[in-house]
Design a protein around this motif. Structure first.
Motif, short mmCIF file in Angstrom:
data_model
loop_
_atom_site.label_atom_id
_atom_site.label_comp_id
_atom_site.label_asym_id
_atom_site.label_seq_id
_atom_site.Cartn_x
_atom_site.Cartn_y
_atom_site.Cartn_z
N PRO A 1 47.35 29.34 76.12
CA PRO A 1 46.90 28.59 74.96
C PRO A 1 47.64 27.26 74.82
O PRO A 1 48.72 27.09 75.38
CB PRO A 1 47.25 29.50 73.77
N ARG A 2 47.05 26.35 74.07
CA ARG A 2 47.58 25.01 73.74
C ARG A 2 47.66 24.09 74.96
O ARG A 2 46.87 23.18 75.08
CB ARG A 2 48.93 25.11 73.03
N VAL A 3 48.61 24.33 75.85
CA VAL A 3 48.70 23.50 77.06
C VAL A 3 48.52 24.43 78.26
O VAL A 3 49.21 25.44 78.36
CB VAL A 3 50.06 22.77 77.13
N SER A 4 47.58 24.11 79.16
CA SER A 4 47.29 25.01 80.29
C SER A 4 48.45 25.08 81.28
O SER A 4 49.28 24.16 81.35
CB SER A 4 46.05 24.51 81.03
N GLY A 5 48.47 26.17 82.05
CA GLY A 5 49.49 26.34 83.09
C GLY A 5 49.43 25.22 84.11
O GLY A 5 50.45 24.77 84.63
N GLU A 6 48.20 24.77 84.38
CA GLU A 6 47.98 23.68 85.32
C GLU A 6 48.72 22.42 84.86
O GLU A 6 49.43 21.77 85.64
CB GLU A 6 46.47 23.44 85.36
N ARG A 7 48.55 22.11 83.58
CA ARG A 7 49.17 20.92 82.99
C ARG A 7 50.71 21.07 82.98
O ARG A 7 51.43 20.13 83.33
CB ARG A 7 48.63 20.73 81.57
N VAL A 8 51.16 22.27 82.60
CA VAL A 8 52.61 22.52 82.56
C VAL A 8 53.21 22.31 83.95
O VAL A 8 54.25 21.66 84.12
CB VAL A 8 52.92 23.95 82.06
N CYS A 9 52.51 22.82 84.97
CA CYS A 9 52.97 22.70 86.35
C CYS A 9 53.10 21.23 86.75
O CYS A 9 54.10 20.82 87.32
CB CYS A 9 52.00 23.44 87.27
N ARG A 10 52.08 20.45 86.43
CA ARG A 10 52.10 19.02 86.76
C ARG A 10 53.27 18.30 86.09
O ARG A 10 53.98 17.52 86.73
CB ARG A 10 50.82 18.34 86.24
N VAL A 11 53.45 18.57 84.78
CA VAL A 11 54.50 17.88 84.02
C VAL A 11 55.87 18.25 84.57
O VAL A 11 56.72 17.38 84.80
CB VAL A 11 54.40 18.22 82.51
N ILE A 12 56.09 19.54 84.83
CA ILE A 12 57.39 19.97 85.36
C ILE A 12 57.61 19.37 86.75
O ILE A 12 58.68 18.85 87.05
CB ILE A 12 57.48 21.52 85.42
N ARG A 13 56.57 19.40 87.59
CA ARG A 13 56.70 18.92 88.97
C ARG A 13 56.97 17.42 89.03
O ARG A 13 57.63 16.94 89.94
CB ARG A 13 55.43 19.29 89.74
N ASP A 14 56.49 16.70 88.01
CA ASP A 14 56.74 15.26 87.96
C ASP A 14 58.22 14.95 87.81
O ASP A 14 58.68 13.89 88.20
CB ASP A 14 55.98 14.61 86.78
N LYS A 15 58.96 15.86 87.18
CA LYS A 15 60.36 15.51 86.95
C LYS A 15 61.35 16.47 87.60
O LYS A 15 62.56 16.25 87.48
CB LYS A 15 60.65 15.41 85.44
#
Ligand code: CA
Length: 236
Positions: free
Chosen positions: A60-74
Motif C-alpha cells: 500500500p501507499r508506495v509500491s515495492g517497485e518504487r521503494v526498490c528504485r528509490v533505495i537503489r538510487d542511493k
C-alpha cells in the motif's frame, strides 16, 4: 562470519507473514525493523542504515517497485524482492529494478534465511578489495593477473569472456539477465546484442569444459539469463 549483528529492513503489508518472518529472523539473531507499507520503508531507510532489505512487491501507499528504485538510487544494500505466486513477470521486473534476489510466496522461513545469509556473504566478499583470486572448485580466477585455470591448466580467454566470467563469479547464485550482462561486459545498451552474450557463454563453457546439461559453474536461467555457482558450496 563476524559476530556483528546485521540489520534487516522487512517490508510486508500482510501482518501474519510480517510477524512470522520477523520472529524467524530474530531467532537467527538478526536485528529486524518490520514495516507494513512502502512509505514507512522509505522513512526507516532515511533514518538508519541496513545491511539488507526484504521487500514485498505489492504494497500500500508506495509500491515495492518504487521503494526498490528509490533505495537503489542511493545505496548498494542487498535487496530481496518478494512476489506472490504466479507473478512470473514480477521476478524479472524485480531483478531489472536492481533487486539482488527474489522469493516467491509462499516461501519457507528456512529458504529465506538461506538467501539472507548468501546475500550478506556476497556483500561482505564484494567489500573486500584484497580478494583478487577467486577459487571455485577446480576453477581459479586471478582477477588482477588476468589469468584463469581449470585443474591447474591455464585457459586462454578473450577480454570479453574474462569480463563475463568475473562478472558472474563475483556473485555466485545471483541471476543476471542478458541485458545486464551486455551492459556490464560489453559496455553498451542495445537489445540486439543480448545474443552475443549467449555466444560468449557458449565459448566460455567450451573453454572451461563446463557441460551445459550438467553444469559445474555456468547455469542458464531460462527466460532470463545466467548465473554462476560455486561447486564447493553446492554440496551443503
Ligand atoms: Ca503485499
Amino acid at each position: 562470519m563476524s559476530s556483528e549483528v546485521r540489520r534487516i529492513l522487512l517490508v510486508e503489508d500482510e501482518k501474519a507473514i510480517r510477524d512470522a518472518v520477523a520472529a524467524y529472523l530474530e531467532r537467527e539473531n538478526y536485528w529486524v525493523t518490520a514495516v507494513g507499507d512502502g512509505q514507512e520503508a522509505l522513512d526507516e531507510f532515511e533514518k538508519r542504515s541496513f545491511d539488507l532489505v526484504i521487500l514485498d512487491l505489492m504494497l500500500p501507499r508506495v509500491s515495492g517497485e518504487r521503494v526498490c528504485r528509490v533505495i537503489r538510487d542511493k545505496s548498494d544494500v542487498p535487496i530481496i524482492m518478494v512476489t506472490a505466486k504466479g507473478e512470473v513477470e514480477d521476478r524479472i521486473v524485480g531483478l531489472e529494478l536492481g533487486a539482488d534476489d527474489y522469493l516467491v510466496k509462499p516461501f519457507s522461513p528456512r529458504e529465506l534465511v538461506a538467501r539472507v545469509r548468501a546475500l550478506l556473504r556476497r556483500a561482505h566478499i564484494d567489500s573486500d578489495p584484497q580478494r583478487e583470486i577467486l577459487t571455485f572448485g577446480d576453477l581459479v580466477i586471478d582477477i588482477s593477473g588476468h589469468k584463469v585455470t581449470v585443474g591447474g591448466n591455464e585457459v586462454d580467454l578473450t577480454a570479453s569472456e574474462f569480463k563475463l566470467l568475473t562478472t558472474l563469479s563475483r556473485y555466485p547464485g545471483r541471476v543476471y539477465s542478458r541485458m545486464e550482462l551486455v551492459e556490464k561486459v560489453l559496455g553498451y545498451d542495445f537489445e540486439g546484442y543480448e545474443r552475443t552474450i549467449d555466444s560468449h557463454i557458449k565459448n566460455l563453457r567450451a573453454k572451461l569444459g563446463d557441460d551445459p546439461r550438467h553444469p559445474t559453474w555456468l547455469y542458464t536461467v531460462h527466460g532470463i539469463g545466467y548465473r554462476f555457482e560455486d561447486p564447493s558450496k553446492q554440496d551443503k
